[in-house]
Design a protein around this motif. Structure first.
Motif, short mmCIF file in Angstrom:
data_model
loop_
_atom_site.label_atom_id
_atom_site.label_comp_id
_atom_site.label_asym_id
_atom_site.label_seq_id
_atom_site.Cartn_x
_atom_site.Cartn_y
_atom_site.Cartn_z
N GLN A 122 -13.20 -3.27 3.85
CA GLN A 122 -12.69 -3.14 5.22
C GLN A 122 -12.16 -1.75 5.54
OE1 GLN A 122 -11.30 -4.95 2.77
NE2 GLN A 122 -9.15 -5.45 3.17
N TYR A 123 -12.01 -0.90 4.51
CA TYR A 123 -11.50 0.45 4.73
C TYR A 123 -12.53 1.53 4.39
CZ TYR A 123 -7.07 -2.06 4.87
OH TYR A 123 -6.07 -2.94 5.19
N THR A 124 -13.80 1.14 4.18
CA THR A 124 -14.82 2.15 3.88
C THR A 124 -15.19 2.96 5.12
OG1 THR A 124 -16.54 0.47 4.16
CG2 THR A 124 -15.80 0.93 1.91
N ALA A 155 -8.17 8.47 -0.44
CA ALA A 155 -6.85 7.86 -0.58
C ALA A 155 -6.88 6.36 -0.33
CB ALA A 155 -5.86 8.54 0.37
N ALA A 156 -7.86 5.89 0.46
CA ALA A 156 -7.95 4.47 0.76
C ALA A 156 -8.21 3.62 -0.48
CB ALA A 156 -9.06 4.23 1.79
N ALA A 157 -8.64 4.25 -1.58
CA ALA A 157 -8.81 3.50 -2.83
C ALA A 157 -7.48 2.93 -3.31
CB ALA A 157 -9.42 4.40 -3.90
N ASN A 158 -6.37 3.55 -2.92
CA ASN A 158 -5.05 3.05 -3.32
C ASN A 158 -4.74 1.69 -2.72
OD1 ASN A 158 -3.85 5.04 -5.10
ND2 ASN A 158 -3.86 6.44 -3.37
N PHE A 159 -5.48 1.27 -1.70
CA PHE A 159 -5.30 -0.08 -1.16
C PHE A 159 -5.87 -1.12 -2.12
CE2 PHE A 159 -5.84 2.17 3.16
CZ PHE A 159 -4.50 2.49 3.20
N ALA A 211 -5.64 3.56 8.70
CA ALA A 211 -4.89 3.27 7.48
C ALA A 211 -5.16 4.30 6.39
CB ALA A 211 -5.24 1.86 6.98
N MET A 212 -6.41 4.71 6.26
CA MET A 212 -6.74 5.70 5.22
C MET A 212 -6.04 7.03 5.50
SD MET A 212 -10.68 6.74 6.09
CE MET A 212 -11.06 8.09 7.24
N ILE A 213 -5.85 7.35 6.77
CA ILE A 213 -5.14 8.59 7.13
C ILE A 213 -3.66 8.46 6.77
CG2 ILE A 213 -4.61 10.20 9.00
CD1 ILE A 213 -7.60 9.98 8.09
N GLY A 214 -3.14 7.26 6.90
CA GLY A 214 -1.75 7.02 6.48
C GLY A 214 -1.58 7.15 4.98
N ALA A 215 -2.60 6.71 4.22
CA ALA A 215 -2.54 6.82 2.76
C ALA A 215 -2.55 8.28 2.33
CB ALA A 215 -3.71 6.07 2.14
N ALA A 216 -3.46 9.07 2.91
CA ALA A 216 -3.50 10.50 2.58
C ALA A 216 -2.29 11.22 3.15
CB ALA A 216 -4.79 11.12 3.13
#
Length: 338
Positions: free
Chosen positions: A298-300, A118-122, A305-310
């Motif tokens: 920075q999100y790899t 989901a972090a790809a959405n950043f 933040a990635m947990i917030g996206a998912a």
């Protein structure tokens, strides 16, 4: 606007973030434990758990402050419940439950692996159907997403994951933990003078295997030591990294040929590897209809933040949990049946 506060503590990073509408990062506070684990050459679960307890309230306060957000401005609390180290997961889970109970907010259970994707959405919105190469810690998987928040594993590692092989070779060469970035830097200075094996290259599937490669590197180093030969570590790093990337690229090409998709996501800690990013960019030129959406550097690694996206994906589908939510250290995606 939907604001979600998210907790991540599955391994050795303690993180809390606030994400708006699944792609706008208002804050992302991360406390790393790398210095504590370096002397052991890897994560010590008990040490990790104790550090999470020490840092969880600090990163929580920091995330709220950086986002200039009050609890009453939030819509939900997202939290990683698996996979990961059970003691580490418990700290973040209890922190999230306590915050949710104190402020009367719903809890969103999040799969750590979904967070990495989901972090790809950043970077840019994922276009479906999509294919993701997940290279995170103990996981190396090719995941098909026919639609948002729907995951089907096409192939996975049968033994060591790519990230594990980097760290094991790093320990062999006495490199600092984690070894991925160091090996990547060394590989740019060396030459591919050693032919290491690419496992399962000719098998008709999408699975990976890196244990044979790891053993080949160990045998090469031990043989040189027995003969009294000096090893050029940069050349070794180049040869090793080439073998890892060749395996990842080969399986990815096969999946792209057999599953036409509109976007390709590169996710997980090993997604920071510069050679892998460069070669995937070249590969995707052969599939012009497929957008390449790597997770921003920075999100790899593990982060809130990635947990917030998912979590936002789950929020839109009304996927919530009660206060009796427990950890699931072995959590994975559904395996696609042939």
């Amino acid at each position: 606007m939907t604001k979600i506060i998210s907790f991540e503590s599955s391994a050795d990073e303690t993180s809390v973030a606030i994400v708006e509408d699944g792609h706008i990062v208002l804050s992302n506070s991360v406390a790393t434990q790398i210095n504590s684990h370096q002397r052991f050459g890897g994560i010590v679960p008990e040490v990790a758990s104790r550090h999470h307890i020490e840092w969880i309230t600090r990163v929580l306060d920091d995330a709220l402050s950086l986002a200039e957000t009050k609890p009453e401005d939030l819509d939900a609390v997202a939290v990683t419940y698996g996979p990961g180290l059970v003691g580490s997961l418990l700290v973040g889970l209890m922190g999230a439950k306590t915050f949710a109970l104190a402020h009367n907010l719903p809890i969103i259970p999040v799969n750590h692996l979904a967070g990495h994707i989901a972090a790809a959405n950043f970077n840019a919105p994922i276009i479906y159907p999509a294919l993701a190469l997940m290279v995170s810690g103990g996981h190396t998987e090719l995941v098909l997403m026919r639609e948002e928040n729907h995951f089907e594993v096409l192939g996975e590692t049968r033994d060591d994951a790519a990230g594990e092989s980097f760290d094991k070779v790093g320990r062999l060469l006495k490199l600092p933990y984690p070894a991925g970035k160091t090996i990547d830097d060394m590989a740019h200075r060396g030459q591919a003078t050693i032919k290491f094996p690419t496992a399962m290259a000719h098998e008709d599937n999408y699975d990976f295997s890196f244990s044979g490669l790891k053993s080949a590197v160990i045998n090469y180093v031990h043989h040189a030591d027995q003969k009294g030969d000096t090893i050029n570590q940069d050349d070794l790093a180049t040869s090793f990294q080439n073998a890892v990337v060749d395996a990842l690229i080969g399986r990815t090409r096969r999946a792209l040929q057999n599953f036409p998709v509109r976007s390709f996501v590169l996710a997980g800690g090993v997604a920071a590897n510069s050679q892998l990013r460069d070669e995937l960019k070249i590969l995707l030129e052969d599939f012009s209809q497929t957008a390449f959406i790597p997770v921003p550097l920075q999100y790899t690694g593990d982060n809130g933040a990635m947990i917030g996206a998912a979590g936002y994906w789950n929020f839109k589908q009304n996927i919530f949990a009660d206060l009796d939510l427990n950890t699931d250290p072995g959590l994975d995606f559904e395996v696609l049946k042939p």
